[in-house]
Scaffold this motif. Structure first.
Motif, PDB file in Angstrom:
ATOM      1  N   ALA A  76       0.829  -1.202   0.000  1.00 22.84           N
ATOM      2  CA  ALA A  76       0.000   0.000   0.000  1.00 22.84           C
ATOM      3  C   ALA A  76       0.865   1.253   0.000  1.00 22.84           C
ATOM      4  CB  ALA A  76      -0.926  -0.004   1.216  1.00 22.84           C
ATOM      5  N   MET A  77       2.036   1.183   0.635  1.00 23.56           N
ATOM      6  CA  MET A  77       2.939   2.330   0.664  1.00 23.56           C
ATOM      7  C   MET A  77       3.418   2.685  -0.744  1.00 23.56           C
ATOM      8  SD  MET A  77       4.455   4.738   2.167  1.00 23.56           S
ATOM      9  CE  MET A  77       3.999   4.346   3.853  1.00 23.56           C
ATOM     10  N   ILE A  78       3.618   1.677  -1.577  1.00 27.28           N
ATOM     11  CA  ILE A  78       4.029   1.938  -2.962  1.00 27.28           C
ATOM     12  C   ILE A  78       2.938   2.733  -3.677  1.00 27.28           C
ATOM     13  CG2 ILE A  78       4.626   0.899  -5.187  1.00 27.28           C
ATOM     14  CD1 ILE A  78       5.648  -1.538  -3.621  1.00 27.28           C
ATOM     15  N   ALA A  79       1.683   2.315  -3.485  1.00 25.24           N
ATOM     16  CA  ALA A  79       0.559   3.045  -4.082  1.00 25.24           C
ATOM     17  C   ALA A  79       0.497   4.465  -3.545  1.00 25.24           C
ATOM     18  CB  ALA A  79      -0.751   2.310  -3.798  1.00 25.24           C
ATOM     19  N   ALA A  80       0.783   4.626  -2.253  1.00 22.28           N
ATOM     20  CA  ALA A  80       0.748   5.959  -1.642  1.00 22.28           C
ATOM     21  C   ALA A  80       1.802   6.867  -2.243  1.00 22.28           C
ATOM     22  CB  ALA A  80       0.949   5.843  -0.130  1.00 22.28           C
ATOM     23  N   GLY A  91      -9.837   0.684  -9.491  1.00 23.06           N
ATOM     24  CA  GLY A  91      -9.007   0.085 -10.530  1.00 23.06           C
ATOM     25  C   GLY A  91      -7.691   0.779 -10.816  1.00 23.06           C
ATOM     26  N   TYR A  92      -7.215   1.626  -9.900  1.00 23.40           N
ATOM     27  CA  TYR A  92      -5.941   2.293 -10.123  1.00 23.40           C
ATOM     28  C   TYR A  92      -4.757   1.434  -9.678  1.00 23.40           C
ATOM     29  CZ  TYR A  92      -8.359   6.659 -11.179  1.00 23.40           C
ATOM     30  OH  TYR A  92      -9.141   7.613 -11.768  1.00 23.40           O
ATOM     31  N   ALA A  93      -4.896   0.785  -8.540  1.00 22.78           N
ATOM     32  CA  ALA A  93      -3.834  -0.066  -8.012  1.00 22.78           C
ATOM     33  C   ALA A  93      -4.463  -1.168  -7.178  1.00 22.78           C
ATOM     34  CB  ALA A  93      -2.849   0.747  -7.174  1.00 22.78           C
ATOM     35  N   TRP A  94      -3.808  -2.324  -7.187  1.00 18.19           N
ATOM     36  CA  TRP A  94      -4.297  -3.463  -6.426  1.00 18.19           C
ATOM     37  C   TRP A  94      -3.212  -3.977  -5.498  1.00 18.19           C
ATOM     38  CZ3 TRP A  94      -5.393  -5.050 -11.953  1.00 18.19           C
ATOM     39  CH2 TRP A  94      -6.647  -4.594 -12.369  1.00 18.19           C
ATOM     40  N   PHE A 104       2.231  -5.335  -4.681  1.00 20.92           N
ATOM     41  CA  PHE A 104       1.633  -4.193  -5.379  1.00 20.92           C
ATOM     42  C   PHE A 104       1.455  -4.506  -6.851  1.00 20.92           C
ATOM     43  CE2 PHE A 104       2.638  -0.638  -8.206  1.00 20.92           C
ATOM     44  CZ  PHE A 104       1.622   0.252  -7.904  1.00 20.92           C
ATOM     45  N   GLN A 105       0.306  -4.122  -7.399  1.00 15.38           N
ATOM     46  CA  GLN A 105       0.081  -4.206  -8.843  1.00 15.38           C
ATOM     47  C   GLN A 105      -0.603  -2.931  -9.315  1.00 15.38           C
ATOM     48  OE1 GLN A 105      -1.947  -7.592 -10.435  1.00 15.38           O
ATOM     49  NE2 GLN A 105      -0.160  -8.907 -10.289  1.00 15.38           N
ATOM     50  N   LEU A 106      -0.138  -2.451 -10.440  1.00 14.42           N
ATOM     51  CA  LEU A 106      -0.708  -1.251 -11.044  1.00 14.42           C
ATOM     52  C   LEU A 106      -1.864  -1.655 -11.955  1.00 14.42           C
ATOM     53  CD1 LEU A 106      -0.044   1.792 -11.007  1.00 14.42           C
ATOM     54  CD2 LEU A 106       1.331   1.425 -13.050  1.00 14.42           C
ATOM     55  N   GLY A 107      -3.021  -0.996 -11.808  1.00 15.50           N
ATOM     56  CA  GLY A 107      -4.152  -1.264 -12.674  1.00 15.50           C
ATOM     57  C   GLY A 107      -4.059  -0.460 -13.963  1.00 15.50           C
TER      58      GLY A 107
END
Length: 285
Positions: A76-80, A91-94, A104-107
């Motif tokens: 989640a920190m990567i998405a942050a 659907g932005y990040a999973w 982490f996965q990028l949508g």
């Protein structure tokens, strides 16, 4: 990864050792001062709302609850750091469970968002193609004719992605559904995302192929690709293009080099490759 390490540094105790998180609850970890501080450094006043979304996601996904809680927070920190929400409905990040840990996965919407932030794209889109809609597709000239009014059914037969830069450069790719499925079976680490939203994962795969080969990638987009393709993975890194399936041709030609430079450069090529480009040449969706 760097993000994980920085988070571990914030969790270090007085002796400089990271405390054990075994048995710790997700709610407890998110409420710890060290974790709160890290998210506040990245998100400011939005940190509370973001951590609440992490807890909501974790509580709603039984498979994710089998992953180490700290790996969920690290993902989640990567998405942050990319300023992307982790709400699966957006659907932005999973955050995907894999082998007892979260990743982490990028949508596909995340790829579009990061591309738009470069300020270099006039148009960018990816869409499923249903039965009857595809009139013709020329993989050599990239001429594609789609008539959405001719849809015969809700059956998806493929996926098309397209972008045009402000300087006029444009690119189109089309993958059949069979090509996407072949790619999934060959490279996917986990079926978690595919089971939840097959179309979204398929569009992400096609768009990622398009952008990583021909698009302009910002520093944060390169970081996202690298984080998504964890270099600690033990599997061999391979090109993301399915053999003879996506009907694309790469026309990159080697530049002519001075004779005195050829010997030195050829020897150095064998052992080294830029890490960002290497990450973009592979996919572990």
């Amino acid at each position: 990864m760097a993000t994980n390490q920085s988070l571990k540094n914030h969790l270090a105790n007085k002796n400089g050792q990271a405390p054990s998180t075994q048995g710790a609850t997700m709610k407890g970890l998110l409420a710890s001062p060290s974790v709160i501080k890290r998210f506040e450094e990245v998100l400011g006043k939005r940190a509370t709302q973001f951590t609440a979304s992490i807890l909501s996601l974790y509580n709603s996904e039984k498979m994710l609850q089998k992953s180490e809680p700290m790996s969920v927070i690290s993902s989640a920190m990567i998405a942050a750091t990319l300023d992307l929400p982790v709400d699966k409905n957006l659907g932005y990040a999973w955050i995907v469970p894999y082998g007892g840990k979260a990743q982490f996965q990028l949508g596909y919407k995340g790829y579009i968002q990061l591309a738009l932030r470069t300020g270099q794209y006039r148009y960018i889109n990816v869409t499923p193609i249903h039965e009857g809609e595809l009139i013709k597709w020329n993989p050599l000239t990239e001429d594609i004719d789609i008539d959405f009014e001719q849809r015969k059914s809700e059956v998806v037969i493929g996926y098309a992605a397209y972008f045009e830069l402000l300087n006029g450069f444009r690119k189109t790719v089309y993958w059949t559904k069979e090509a996407v499925e072949k790619h999934r079976k060959k490279f996917s680490k986990s079926d978690f995302g595919w089971k939840n939203d097959w179309d979204a994962m398929a569009m992400k795969t096609v768009l990622k192929n398009l952008l990583s080969k021909w698009g302009i990638l910002s520093v944060e987009m390169q970081k996202a690709v690298i984080e998504e393709n964890d270099p600690s993975d033990e599997r061999e890194m391979k090109d993301i293009t399915p053999e003879d399936d996506d009907n694309t041709i790469d026309y990159d030609l080697p530049e002519e080099q001075p004779a005195e430079d050829k010997k030195e450069k050829s020897s150095s090529k064998k052992g080294k490759k830029d890490s960002a480009q290497e990450a973009m040449d592979m996919s572990f969706d």
